[in-house]
Design an enzyme around this catalytic site. Structure first.
Site, PDB file in Angstrom:
ATOM      1  N   ASP A   1      -2.365  -1.561  10.508  1.00  0.00           N
ATOM      2  CA  ASP A   1      -2.665  -1.528   9.064  1.00  0.00           C
ATOM      3  C   ASP A   1      -3.332  -2.807   8.566  1.00  0.00           C
ATOM      4  OD1 ASP A   1      -1.496   0.938   8.874  1.00  0.00           O
ATOM      5  OD2 ASP A   1       0.334   0.253   7.870  1.00  0.00           O
TER       6      ASP A   1
ATOM      7  N   LYS B   1       0.852  -1.202   0.000  1.00  0.00           N
ATOM      8  CA  LYS B   1       0.000   0.000   0.000  1.00  0.00           C
ATOM      9  C   LYS B   1       0.879   1.241   0.000  1.00  0.00           C
ATOM     10  CE  LYS B   1       0.813   1.197   4.514  1.00  0.00           C
ATOM     11  NZ  LYS B   1       1.759   2.252   4.812  1.00  0.00           N
TER      12      LYS B   1
HETATM   13  O1  C5P Z   1       0.231  -1.237  14.905  1.00  0.00           O
HETATM   14  P1  C5P Z   1       1.627  -1.565  14.543  1.00  0.00           P
HETATM   15  O2  C5P Z   1       2.171  -2.711  15.342  1.00  0.00           O
HETATM   16  O3  C5P Z   1       1.823  -1.771  13.079  1.00  0.00           O
HETATM   17  O4  C5P Z   1       2.494  -0.289  14.914  1.00  0.00           O
HETATM   18  C1  C5P Z   1       3.896  -0.306  15.017  1.00  0.00           C
HETATM   19  C2  C5P Z   1       4.348   0.860  15.875  1.00  0.00           C
HETATM   20  O5  C5P Z   1       4.124   2.093  15.197  1.00  0.00           O
HETATM   21  C3  C5P Z   1       3.581   0.986  17.179  1.00  0.00           C
HETATM   22  O6  C5P Z   1       4.180   0.219  18.194  1.00  0.00           O
HETATM   23  C4  C5P Z   1       3.660   2.462  17.459  1.00  0.00           C
HETATM   24  O7  C5P Z   1       4.908   2.755  18.060  1.00  0.00           O
HETATM   25  C5  C5P Z   1       3.660   3.094  16.087  1.00  0.00           C
HETATM   26  N1  C5P Z   1       2.334   3.554  15.663  1.00  0.00           N
HETATM   27  C6  C5P Z   1       1.810   4.718  16.225  1.00  0.00           C
HETATM   28  N2  C5P Z   1       0.580   5.165  15.827  1.00  0.00           N
HETATM   29  C7  C5P Z   1      -0.136   4.486  14.897  1.00  0.00           C
HETATM   30  C8  C5P Z   1       0.383   3.319  14.314  1.00  0.00           C
HETATM   31  C9  C5P Z   1       1.627   2.875  14.723  1.00  0.00           C
HETATM   32  O8  C5P Z   1       2.441   5.360  17.069  1.00  0.00           O
HETATM   33  N3  C5P Z   1      -1.328   4.959  14.531  1.00  0.00           N
END
Ligand code: C5P
Length: 303
Positions: free
Chosen positions: A142, A18
């Site tokens: 995501d 994406k």
């Molecule tokens: O949700 P995911 O595990 O993909 O996110 C990875 C990291 O990115 C999270 O641990 C966080 O530190 C950061 N993140 C964030 N805000 C979001 C998505 C991700 O701070 N909306």
């Protein structure tokens, strides 16, 4: 849970990358995430996944990344599926990686969504959409977007999805994939509240331009609040963006949290011409990619 069709011996499924055509960071949340508004679009650069039933547990084979462990998102998705559904048996996953890690293209999240969907076919189950979305959101912010893909607006931490009509004009993306990846968590940690765009207004303009279908006008409205922190961590990225602009891109932006960069062009011919020019000045890979419609239009293959 409703049984779907008969279980399959094996399932092959594509997991597309994406880009975020716009990404507004609205602020930090108490749970450590950031509140977002983003326009997601799947593109035709895909990982290929083959799922087979196994006697027990989860095994991931990925020639490009030997020794993938239990923290890999495809592995975690299959383990979560087995645990939540209680189906007997295990899953073997053969993963052909085409989407580089650390590029901001959502490769790991897309693999996880594809594994969830593929496991449903493999075991002949059809969980309610809301349950599937909950499983996806537990795996990563995501992941819910990739269950359907296409064009969508994400809010919350990115996991709340509203489908959007596809961009109504011709458009081709050119992706620059450098050698150095960026950690999503590190980029979010480097976000400074004072440097945000006040995103909601910029996002409203972006959506209006998207619906209008004029790529030149859309190109001037692209924005990503993660560019400032990502460029601070990887200063070479600003120069990559500049090169895209010089090569005639109608809009250029960091992919998600980086380190990939994309440019948008009105035709495959224009993208090819720019690729020729960029090859001469940029190290790394340049990949042409089409905007991909929602998964229901192209699907999952059962055998
Ligand atoms: O949700 P995911 O595990 O993909 O996110 C990875 C990291 O990115 C999270 O641990 C966080 O530190 C950061 N993140 C964030 N805000 C979001 C998505 C991700 O701070 N909306």
């Amino acid at each position: 849970m409703t049984p779907a069709a008969a279980p399959a011996a094996q399932v092959s499924i594509r997991a597309p990358a994406k880009i975020n055509v716009g990404l507004a960071v609205l602020g930090a949340r108490a749970d450590g995430y950031h509140e977002l508004r983003t326009l997601f679009q799947t593109v035709s650069l895909c990982d290929l996944i083959l799922l087979r039933r196994a006697r027990r547990g989860v095994r991931v084979c990925c020639p490009a990344l030997p020794g993938l462990g239990e923290s890999n998102l495809a592995h975690r998705a299959a383990a979560l599926f087995l645990e939540r559904t209680g189906v007997p048996g295990g899953v073997r996953i053969d993963l052909q990686k085409r989407i580089p890690a650390g590029a901001g293209l959502g490769g790991g999240s897309s693999d996880a969504a594809a594994v969830l969907l593929g496991c449903c076919r493999l075991f002949g189950l059809r969980p309610e959409p809301a349950r599937l979305r909950d499983w996806a959101a537990a795996l990563g912010s995501d992941v819910p977007f990739f269950l359907e893909g296409g064009s969508a607006v994400g809010s919350g931490r990115g996991e709340r999805i509203e489908p959007l009509q596809p961009f109504p004009g011709p458009v081709v993306a050119l992706l620059h994939l450098g050698a150095e990846g960026l950690s999503t968590a590190a980029v979010y940690r480097a976000v400074r509240a004072g440097a945000l765009t006040g995103g909601t207004r910029a996002f409203t303009i972006l959506l209006a331009r998207w619906r209008e279908g004029n790529l030149r006008r859309l190109g001037t409205s692209l924005f990503n609040d993660l560019e400032i922190p990502a460029f601070a961590l990887a200063p070479g990225l600003a120069a990559v963006k500049e090169q895209f602009d010089k090569a005639g891109a109608l809009g250029t932006l960091l992919c998600g949290s980086g380190s990939g960069v994309f440019g948008l062009f009105g035709s495959a011919h224009a993208a090819d011409r720019a690729r020729g020019r960029l090859k001469a000045v940029l190290p790394g890979r340049l990949v042409k990619a089409a905007f991909l419609p929602a998964r229901r239009r192209w699907g999952v293959v059962k055998r």
